[in-house]
Structures are given as C-alpha cells and as structure tokens.
Design an enzyme around this catalytic site. Structure first.
Site, short mmCIF file in Angstrom:
data_model
loop_
_atom_site.label_atom_id
_atom_site.label_comp_id
_atom_site.label_asym_id
_atom_site.label_seq_id
_atom_site.Cartn_x
_atom_site.Cartn_y
_atom_site.Cartn_z
N ASN A 37 2.81 -2.72 16.87
CA ASN A 37 1.62 -3.53 16.61
C ASN A 37 1.93 -4.60 15.57
O ASN A 37 2.84 -5.41 15.82
CB ASN A 37 0.34 -2.71 16.40
CG ASN A 37 0.31 -1.67 15.33
OD1 ASN A 37 0.89 -0.61 15.49
ND2 ASN A 37 -0.38 -1.92 14.24
N ASP A 38 1.24 -4.67 14.46
CA ASP A 38 1.29 -5.85 13.58
C ASP A 38 2.69 -6.34 13.20
O ASP A 38 3.58 -5.54 12.89
CB ASP A 38 0.64 -5.54 12.22
CG ASP A 38 -0.70 -4.89 12.33
OD1 ASP A 38 -1.21 -4.73 13.44
OD2 ASP A 38 -1.24 -4.52 11.27
N PHE A 97 2.18 1.73 6.67
CA PHE A 97 1.34 0.70 7.28
C PHE A 97 1.81 -0.71 6.92
O PHE A 97 2.81 -0.89 6.23
CB PHE A 97 -0.13 0.91 6.88
CG PHE A 97 -0.88 1.88 7.76
CD1 PHE A 97 -0.22 2.81 8.57
CD2 PHE A 97 -2.27 1.88 7.78
CE1 PHE A 97 -0.92 3.69 9.38
CE2 PHE A 97 -2.99 2.77 8.58
CZ PHE A 97 -2.32 3.67 9.39
N SER A 98 1.03 -1.68 7.34
CA SER A 98 1.45 -3.09 7.27
C SER A 98 1.69 -3.60 5.86
O SER A 98 1.13 -3.10 4.88
CB SER A 98 0.41 -3.97 7.95
OG SER A 98 0.55 -3.83 9.33
N ARG A 167 -5.59 -1.72 2.21
CA ARG A 167 -4.29 -1.83 2.87
C ARG A 167 -3.80 -3.27 3.10
O ARG A 167 -4.49 -4.22 2.88
CB ARG A 167 -4.32 -1.10 4.20
CG ARG A 167 -5.38 -1.58 5.18
CD ARG A 167 -5.32 -0.73 6.46
NE ARG A 167 -6.37 -1.05 7.39
CZ ARG A 167 -7.58 -0.48 7.40
NH1 ARG A 167 -7.88 0.46 6.53
NH2 ARG A 167 -8.48 -0.86 8.29
N ASP A 168 -2.56 -3.31 3.61
CA ASP A 168 -1.90 -4.52 4.11
C ASP A 168 -1.60 -5.55 3.01
O ASP A 168 -2.02 -6.71 3.09
CB ASP A 168 -2.73 -5.16 5.24
CG ASP A 168 -3.14 -4.14 6.32
OD1 ASP A 168 -2.43 -3.13 6.45
OD2 ASP A 168 -4.15 -4.36 7.00
#
Ligand code: FRU
Length: 497
Positions: A37-38, A97-98, A167-168
């Site tokens: 994904n990202d 995660f991102s 996040r991110d």
C-alpha cells in the site's frame, strides 16, 4: 539482524522468482511479492532515488506491515532491495506503519515511521491499539531500529487527541539544520488534525504546535501528511477518510487532497488559501513527495484506495502498485502535475496524426495500440454544430466487449473514466467523473498506460485521473468516436520501453 527480518528477506527472494516480469507493469512499482500500500520514505540518498512501501510479503492481503524497498536512477526502472523493516520490536509488534526518510549530516539515512503496539486500558480487560513514532538508521540497504524508540509517544500529544490514531510522520529537515515532523491524529470531534514536532538532531523530539485542523470539513481522520514548499506556497498533503459528497468537489470516500497556504510565523498555523483533490480517478491514495537534487518536487501515490482493494488480477502473485512519479508545480492558483521528464527518454515508435475527423463510428488508427504507452490527444469540435460526447476506448479486445473508457461531455464540462467493461467481477466503484474547465469543447488529454493502469493528465496537468484494471493483456485496442457530431483530433503516441 532479527530472525524475523532474515526470514522475510529469504521468503521474498525465493517467492518473487514465481513472478515473471511480464506479470508486472513495466515502469510502475509493485511489491517484491505479496501486498503493497502506501509509499514511504520517498527520498534521494547516495546518488539514487529510494522508495519504501507498506508491505506484507506473506500474502496478497494487508497484514502485519513491513517496509519494502526499491531504488532507481531514473524513477522509472526500479530495482528490488531486501525488506527494510519488519515487526520485530515490542513497540511495533502490530505493524511498521507509514513514514518518511531523510539524510543525517554524517551521511546515514534516517527513517521515521509509526510503530503499532497495544496497551491495556487501566481497569479494563480490553487491549487498545497504540501508535507511536519511531526511528531506524541505515546505509541505504540495512536499517537498525533506534535503541530509544519510540521517540514520540502519546505523553507528547496535546489534550483531546487520540493515541489510537497517531501516525504517518513526515520528517522535514530545516535550513538551520533542525528538523520538523508532521504527524496525523484525530481530535475529539473525530476530525483529523496535523501536529508539528521539532528536533535539533532528528533523534530527540518535542511537541511544537497544531498546523491545521479538519474540524470535519473534509472527511474524518486525515492520514499520511506531507508538508513542503512549492513555488512560494506551503503545501500540506493529507489523505482524508470518509469524505461526503459536496465536502470537496465531487469526491467521496477516500481521497487525497492538497491544502495550500502560508504558515503564520507567530502561531505556526497554516493560513489556508485553497484546497484541491490531487486526483479525480478511482485509485489514488496516500500521496507522498520528495525533493530531487535538481529542486523538483516529485510525488508518488498508492494507485488504489481502501474501498477498491478487491479489484485485482486473477491469480496475481502481487497486489498493489504505485502511480508514475509526477512533477508538481503551481500555475494559475492550482497545483499541476506531469509524469517525471525522465519518461521522455523511454519513449519510442512515435506516431503523429493531425486533424483527424472523428464521427460516431469507432475509428482505430494505424500504429496506435498497446498497453504500455504515452498518448496525447487534442480534441476540438470539428465544426460549429459541436458534438455531444467524445469517447476513447483502450485495453479493448477483439470482441469489443472488454474495454476501459474515457468520455468527455463538453456540455456538462465533465470527463469520466470507466472500467465497468474491463472484465472486473466486482461490484464496486468503476467510474469517476472530474468537473473540467470550460474551453468550448476543447480538451487535451495525456494518457499513460502501463499494462494494468491508466493515468490521465488533463489540460497540461491541471487535473489527473488514475485507475487500475486487470483486463486480459491481449486486449490492446484503442478506438475513438463521438456521440452526435464531429471532433477534430490530433494524436501523438509513443510506446514506452
Ligand atoms: C494509509 C494508512 C496509513 C497507515 C498505513 C497502514 O493508507 O492507513 O495511515 O500508516 O496505511 O498500512
């Protein structure tokens, strides 16, 4: 290196052998194996472009997130490097995660990402998801998670924000040698909010301020912030979830937007001037940029979105692809996009046709077919009577039953992109419409095809539309026709190698 990372690296090196290059796009990034994904950590480091991605090697479904890794000299020919990170620490055991990347003054590469773990709520049996910001340091190939992770935890969040949605991180080096980091969270009204942190050295962080709040203007949670300067303006990218019709043009569900303005030096807040969707197609999310050594701001996005992930190739060993990297600039109060200029060097077999008159019978042009190409069309009414609609079909098979289509309605100033007849067996969104500028029936379209995707750049890049499709690769036809009336068409086509 942890046992888990060694296993992931062995797994992807072996299993990716099952995938022949013919099963992949030619110049779009797909996962080494499994799920993508990202885009993450898009950067230039030691003379190469690096792109990491949200990655689950073990299946073609989303799962515990790893970071996959590719490098390129020209943003189009990508080489797989071994998996950069996996879920091998207590603070990221539920997901890496991102995040983003930057180069440290001593030449090491710094990755900043969200570690997902869980916490036991006091007085409850329930475990809750907890998101914190973490670091890893490396040499472009191997990365070591920092011993003092996490570096930003929920104790460093302002009142009324959510530790479950935090996040991110996008790390941005400043001219004075310090760093800022932009992180998404959710405010008590359920809307996204972008927090700013600052650091002297990239390792020790403190909370600074709120850059801007959604306040439920556009969707709810905002994911994947990016923040950069473009042509004298400050640009915030976010990917809102749960957008309702009318909040931002005709976008609905998941969408990626830009908020453009200037930062107030007193408050650190973004004084917003305008917002725009960054794509009007079906599949585009979690866009991220990097600054190239020559100063270009280059964006890449996940060419998919969370609501369309059941659209996939039958028995494909990979799932998920990136958009073509796109150069950004501001013109006439809008961010514009074009495929990176490196693509020009990959173009061959030109076909140029001028002043073709197209009526309501479908026309196929000699030398204009294929699934990997760069095709520019200039459309204008052939006479004063005008035309009701112009239709371009591509990925059309010999039976003419399977195809994708772009349709322009000059009276409504609408361009739609449609994969309903592409052979999909899923009842989900297969059509998107972009409201386009009125130019009395004139329109310029640049269409980039790469086996399983189409990206349209409208009117010199003022709008784009992207989608994926998994029509049989033998379907290479391209045909044009109108509804009621005639169009004068000029065509410039190149194959891409
Ligand atoms: C966006 C996103 C991010 C998160 C990642 C998890 O698509 O939900 O917010 O970090 O995907 O894979």
């Amino acid at each position: 290196m942890s046992k888990k990372l060694t296993e992931a690296r062995e797994y992807e090196a072996n299993e990716s052998k099952r995938i022949s290059p013919k099963q992949r796009p030619v110049f779009h990034v797909t996962p080494y194996i499994g799920w993508l994904n990202d885009p993450n950590g898009f950067s230039y480091y030691k003379g190469q472009f690096h792109l990491f991605y949200q990655y689950h090697p073990y299946s073609i479904e989303w799962g515990p997130m790893h970071w996959g890794h590719v490098v390129s000299d020209d943003l189009l020919h990508w080489k797989y490097l071994p998996c950069a990170m996996t879920v091998d620490a207590e603070y990221d055991k539920n997901g890496v995660f991102s995040g983003s990347a930057t180069e440290l003054p001593d030449g090491r590469q710094l990755l900043m990402y969200t570690g997902v773990s869980e916490i036991q709520e006091p007085g409850s049996e329930l475990k809750k998801n907890c998101q914190t910001q973490c670091l890893a340091i490396g040499d472009g190939l191997n990365y070591q998670k920092w011993k003092n992770n996490p570096v930003i935890d929920p104790s460093m969040m302002p009142e009324g924000t959510s530790k479950e949605d935090f996040r991110d991180p996008k790390i941005v080096p400043q001219e004075d040698g310090t760093y800022r980091c932009y992180v998404s969270t959710k405010a008590s009204d359920g809307g996204g909010e972008i927090l700013v942190y600052r650091s002297e050295d990239g390792f020790h962080w403190e909370y600074s301020n709120i850059l801007t709040k959604n306040g439920n203007r556009v969707g709810k949670m905002w994911e994947c912030p990016d923040f950069f300067t473009l042509d004298g303006k400050q640009v915030l990218f976010v990917s809102p979830m749960e957008i309702r019709m009318g909040q931002i043009e005709n976008r609905i569900g998941y969408c990626s937007i830009a908020i453009v303005g200037t930062v107030n030096p007193e408050t650190g807040k973004l004084d917003e001037e305008w917002m725009q969707p960054m794509d009007y197609g079906i599949d585009f999310y979690a866009h991220q940029t990097m600054t190239a050594p020559d100063g270009r701001q280059i964006m890449v996005a996940w060419m998919q979105n969370w609501e369309t992930t059941s659209e996939r190739g039958e028995n494909f060993p990979w799932m998920g692809q990136m958009t073509v990297p796109r150069e950004l600039w501001i013109e006439d109060g809008r961010i514009h996009q074009r495929p990176v200029r490196e693509l020009d060097a990959c173009r061959t077999n030109p076909v140029k046709l001028d002043k073709q008159i197209i009526g309501s019978e479908e026309i196929h042009f000699d030398g204009v077919e294929g699934r990997v190409l760069d095709l520019t069309l200039r459309i204008r009414p052939a006479d004063e009577a005008g035309y009701h609609a112009f239709r371009l079909r591509f990925a059309e098979d010999e039976s003419r039953k399977n195809y994708c289509e772009i349709k322009f309605r000059p009276d409504k100033c609408e361009l739609s992109m449609n994969r309903l007849h592409s052979g999909s067996c899923r009842a989900l969104v297969h059509k998107c419409t972009a409201p386009v500028r009125d130019q009395n029936g004139e329109l310029t379209l640049r269409l980039i095809l790469d086996r399983f995707s189409a990206e349209v750049f409208l009117n010199g890049g003022e709008q784009t539309m992207s989608m994926v499709y998994y029509t049989d690769i033998a379907a290479t036809g391209i045909g044009a026709r109108t509804e009621h009336g005639n169009v004068e068409l000029s065509i410039e086509k190149y194959d891409i190698v």
